[in-house]
Motif scaffolding. Structure first.
Motif, short mmCIF file in Angstrom:
data_model
loop_
_atom_site.label_atom_id
_atom_site.label_comp_id
_atom_site.label_asym_id
_atom_site.label_seq_id
_atom_site.Cartn_x
_atom_site.Cartn_y
_atom_site.Cartn_z
N VAL A 78 -3.23 -52.17 7.23
CA VAL A 78 -3.96 -51.18 8.03
C VAL A 78 -5.13 -51.84 8.73
CG1 VAL A 78 -5.49 -49.18 7.88
CG2 VAL A 78 -3.26 -49.12 6.77
N LYS A 79 -5.90 -52.62 7.98
CA LYS A 79 -7.06 -53.31 8.57
C LYS A 79 -6.62 -54.32 9.64
CE LYS A 79 -10.32 -51.38 6.09
NZ LYS A 79 -11.28 -50.46 6.73
N LYS A 80 -5.50 -55.01 9.36
CA LYS A 80 -5.01 -56.00 10.32
C LYS A 80 -4.55 -55.32 11.61
CE LYS A 80 -3.51 -60.19 11.45
NZ LYS A 80 -4.44 -61.32 11.74
N LEU A 81 -3.88 -54.20 11.49
CA LEU A 81 -3.44 -53.49 12.68
C LEU A 81 -4.63 -53.00 13.51
CD1 LEU A 81 -0.42 -51.33 11.42
CD2 LEU A 81 -0.35 -53.08 13.20
N GLN A 82 -5.62 -52.46 12.85
CA GLN A 82 -6.80 -51.98 13.58
C GLN A 82 -7.51 -53.13 14.30
OE1 GLN A 82 -8.58 -50.03 10.16
NE2 GLN A 82 -8.21 -48.01 11.06
N GLU A 83 -7.55 -54.27 13.64
CA GLU A 83 -8.19 -55.45 14.23
C GLU A 83 -7.41 -55.93 15.45
OE1 GLU A 83 -8.44 -60.12 12.95
OE2 GLU A 83 -8.81 -58.63 11.38
N GLU A 84 -6.08 -56.01 15.34
CA GLU A 84 -5.26 -56.49 16.45
C GLU A 84 -5.24 -55.48 17.60
OE1 GLU A 84 -3.80 -59.51 16.75
OE2 GLU A 84 -4.85 -59.98 14.87
N ALA A 85 -5.30 -54.19 17.27
CA ALA A 85 -5.26 -53.16 18.30
C ALA A 85 -6.49 -53.22 19.21
CB ALA A 85 -5.13 -51.78 17.66
N LYS A 86 -7.62 -53.61 18.65
CA LYS A 86 -8.83 -53.72 19.47
C LYS A 86 -8.65 -54.75 20.58
CE LYS A 86 -12.09 -52.14 15.95
NZ LYS A 86 -13.23 -52.50 15.06
N LYS A 87 -7.85 -55.78 20.32
CA LYS A 87 -7.57 -56.78 21.36
C LYS A 87 -6.77 -56.18 22.51
CE LYS A 87 -7.42 -60.40 17.80
NZ LYS A 87 -6.57 -61.43 17.11
N GLU A 88 -6.10 -55.06 22.23
CA GLU A 88 -5.32 -54.36 23.25
C GLU A 88 -6.11 -53.21 23.86
OE1 GLU A 88 -1.90 -54.75 24.11
OE2 GLU A 88 -1.72 -56.59 22.92
N GLY A 89 -7.39 -53.08 23.45
CA GLY A 89 -8.23 -52.03 24.00
C GLY A 89 -8.10 -50.70 23.29
N LEU A 90 -7.59 -50.70 22.05
CA LEU A 90 -7.37 -49.46 21.32
C LEU A 90 -8.21 -49.41 20.05
CD1 LEU A 90 -3.46 -49.31 21.55
CD2 LEU A 90 -5.09 -48.00 22.93
N ASP A 91 -8.87 -48.29 19.86
CA ASP A 91 -9.62 -48.02 18.64
C ASP A 91 -8.77 -47.06 17.81
OD1 ASP A 91 -11.41 -47.47 16.64
OD2 ASP A 91 -12.74 -46.24 17.88
N VAL A 92 -8.09 -47.59 16.78
CA VAL A 92 -7.09 -46.82 16.03
C VAL A 92 -7.71 -46.19 14.78
CG1 VAL A 92 -4.86 -46.88 14.85
CG2 VAL A 92 -5.26 -48.34 16.86
N GLU A 93 -7.51 -44.89 14.66
CA GLU A 93 -7.88 -44.17 13.44
C GLU A 93 -6.61 -43.59 12.83
OE1 GLU A 93 -10.02 -40.02 12.00
OE2 GLU A 93 -10.45 -40.82 13.99
N TYR A 94 -6.36 -43.91 11.56
CA TYR A 94 -5.19 -43.35 10.88
C TYR A 94 -5.58 -42.06 10.18
CZ TYR A 94 -2.88 -47.72 11.95
OH TYR A 94 -2.34 -48.78 12.61
#
Length: 547
Positions: A78-94
């Motif tokens: 979960v933490k890894k996905l949120q970290e990688e998503a920021k590189k795509e311009g996304l702030d992910v909340e599960y």
């Protein structure tokens, strides 16, 4: 994006659309706002300012199975996905919800307009209902604009699922292997003792079952032999009729139903349920013959919890059955009692027209939906595209930490570490695919079972199982139009048929009992049901699975 708009007009439309969408999710029948989702995103990136992260809220099931009490939101993937998503311009909340509350919670979210940007479900009827009510964003334009990796990865699933009345309202997860579902199996060790081969037709099946009964190849006593293990035929039971009925010429041209048997044939532009097909009647006449000769479980009608059926095959007294387990799993279970027992796959029977078929699992699994309450549907599709680009992370974990690739397989590096860190949840993060590979070949099977002392034997047992789906697999049609007759009558039809077909199998006078089956089916709305399915299949340009 269709057309060009000024920024002021665009923002004004967005505010109006939010108000309309909230009303739609509360039951308002205004189905279309007049603009595509792509037109309602704020700029080409979907964010209001260049460089600003776009917020996206995503459903995540909690199965309450953490081995150490770890919170799902704090896990490594979960933490890894949120970290990688920021590189795509996304702030992910599960948005985490108990798996058991999925249906209830989704309904609340859809009604209140307070749900996340992506909600997930396996319930295709719920998808259709919410689409009909105007509660979901249409996704065709958004998928074209923001989902290139989605389309290239799960194209086959997109071709068959996710649309309603010709418009896309869901992005399905694609099953990487469709080798799942009902399959026929037989005791190879019994065949070997009798110097017989696995049956290829219903007639050959009869001869094999009769030999099992009369010659007792398992040495269990003739009175104890159960040639064909069969439980009650109602929903939720372990025994199926798919393979044998395919062999009789009944197809699966209709929608999935609660009956564990083929749904019927679409011939010359008309759909017919099995009970009005001559092939269906003759199949149940065949079952009646088997019952009278003691070749199927004598008390199957009362085995409503499958306990007798399970005891029959696990104790080693059964010779043939159809279930949704694979043959190696059944072999392991039976060998606890009979060490020499070996269950193997029976290839689909040759049908009257000379073809063979097996009902395979659908190409699609869960559905990703974007409710109209989402203020930025573009960000939701971008997130799913981000998952497609980072698919191995949610298929196997972190490479070099949780797995290594070998022979096209993800080989676990440290099973104990994976059990603690990822196994209990990470597949629920994968909203794009279910599984990571197609059907394994024999060499891959040997690799998968390399820690087993009999890896070669396991591969020999499972290889024909996977090949049967590859060579003969057929998909059930997914009807994407409203079917009010079915909604009204299917429960009564299936309830009636559970009882009526059982009575036909055990009847002394089969023809007299079959007349009751057909007349009762008609009284419960069967003819109107078939007419409605016919109309839907015609609209879909469906052909037939009976080829």
């Amino acid at each position: 994006m269709k057309g060009r708009m000024t920024k002021g007009l665009l923002l004004g439309l967005a505010l109006i659309l939010v108000m309309i969408s909230l009303a739609a999710c509360s039951g308002n029948k205004n189905k279309d706002s007049g603009a595509s989702p792509a037109e309602n995103s704020t700029g080409s990136s979907g964010s209001e300012q260049p460089g600003k992260l776009e917020k996206v809220r995503v459903s995540l099931w909690d199965r309450s199975n953490s081995p150490s009490g770890q919170k799902l939101g704090d896990t490594i993937i979960v933490k890894k996905l949120q970290e990688e998503a920021k590189k795509e311009g996304l702030d992910v909340e599960y948005v985490i919800l108990p798996r058991s509350q999925e249906s209830e919670k989704n309904s609340v979210w859809m009604a209140s307009g307070e749900g996340p940007d992506i909600i997930i479900t396996y319930d295709v009827n719920a998808v259709f209902k919410w689409a009909e009510q105007g509660g979901l964003w249409e996704l065709d334009d958004l998928l074209d604009q923001y989902g290139p990796d989605i389309k290239s990865m799960i194209g086959p699933a997109l071709d068959v699922a996710g649309k309603y009345k010709g418009k896309r309202y869901a992005i399905p997860a694609m099953r990487m292997s469709t080798a799942a579902g009902a399959n026929m199996k037989i005791r190879q060790d019994w065949l070997d003792k009798l110097d017989m081969k696995a049956p290829t037709t219903l007639d050959e099946l009869y001869n094999v079952l009769k030999a099992f009964k009369e010659q007792d190849p398992g040495g269990v006593g003739k009175d104890n032999v159960i040639p064909w293990a069969l439980p009650a035929i109602s929903q939720g039971m372990k025994g199926f009729f798919f393979g044998p009925m395919w062999g009789a010429g009944v197809a699966t041209d209709g929608p999935s139903s609660e009956m564990y048997m083929p749904s019927g044939n679409f011939t010359d532009g008309v759909f017919h349920s099995p009970v009005v097909l001559e092939e269906g009647k003759e199949y149940f006449r065949f079952m009646n013959k088997l019952y009278k000769e003691g070749l199927i479980s004598r008390e199957f009608v009362t085995d409503v919890n499958s306990q007798q059926y399970l005891q029959h095959y696990m104790s080693g007294v059964a010779g043939f059955l159809e279930s949704n387990e694979d043959p190696w799993m059944m072999t392991k279970e039976t060998r606890k009692t009979v060490p020499t027992a070996t269950w193997v796959t029976v290839d689909p029977f040759i049908r009257p027209n000379g073809t063979q078929a097996i009902t395979e699992a659908n190409l699609y699994g869960l559905f990703n939906l974007v409710p109209k309450s989402s203020k930025n549907p573009a960000a939701a599709v971008k997130y799913l595209n981000f998952l497609a680009k980072n698919i191995k992370l949610v298929q196997g974990g972190i490479e070099g930490v949780h797995y290594k690739e070998e022979n096209g397989l993800f080989i676990t590096i440290d099973p104990a570490k994976n059990a603690e860190e990822i196994d209990w949840y990470f597949k629920d993060l994968n909203l794009i695919t279910q599984g990571y590979m197609g059907n394994p070949n024999k060499e891959q099977l040997k690799t998968l079972y390399m820690n087993e002392p009999n890896a070669d034997e396991i591969a020999d047992i499972l290889d024909p199982y996977y090949k049967a789906y590859e060579n003969y697999g057929k998909q059930v049609p997914l009807i994407d139009t409203p079917r009010p007759v079915s909604e009204k009558s299917i429960a009564n039809i299936t309830k009636f048929l559970y009882d009526a077909l059982s009575k036909a199998i055990i009847a002394k006078d089969f023809d007299a009992e079959w007349e009751k089956v057909v007349s009762g089916w008609k009284k419960n709305g069967g003819e109107a049901y078939d007419a409605e399915v016919t109309e839907s299949l015609v609209q879909m340009n469906w052909k037939t699975t009976n080829e």
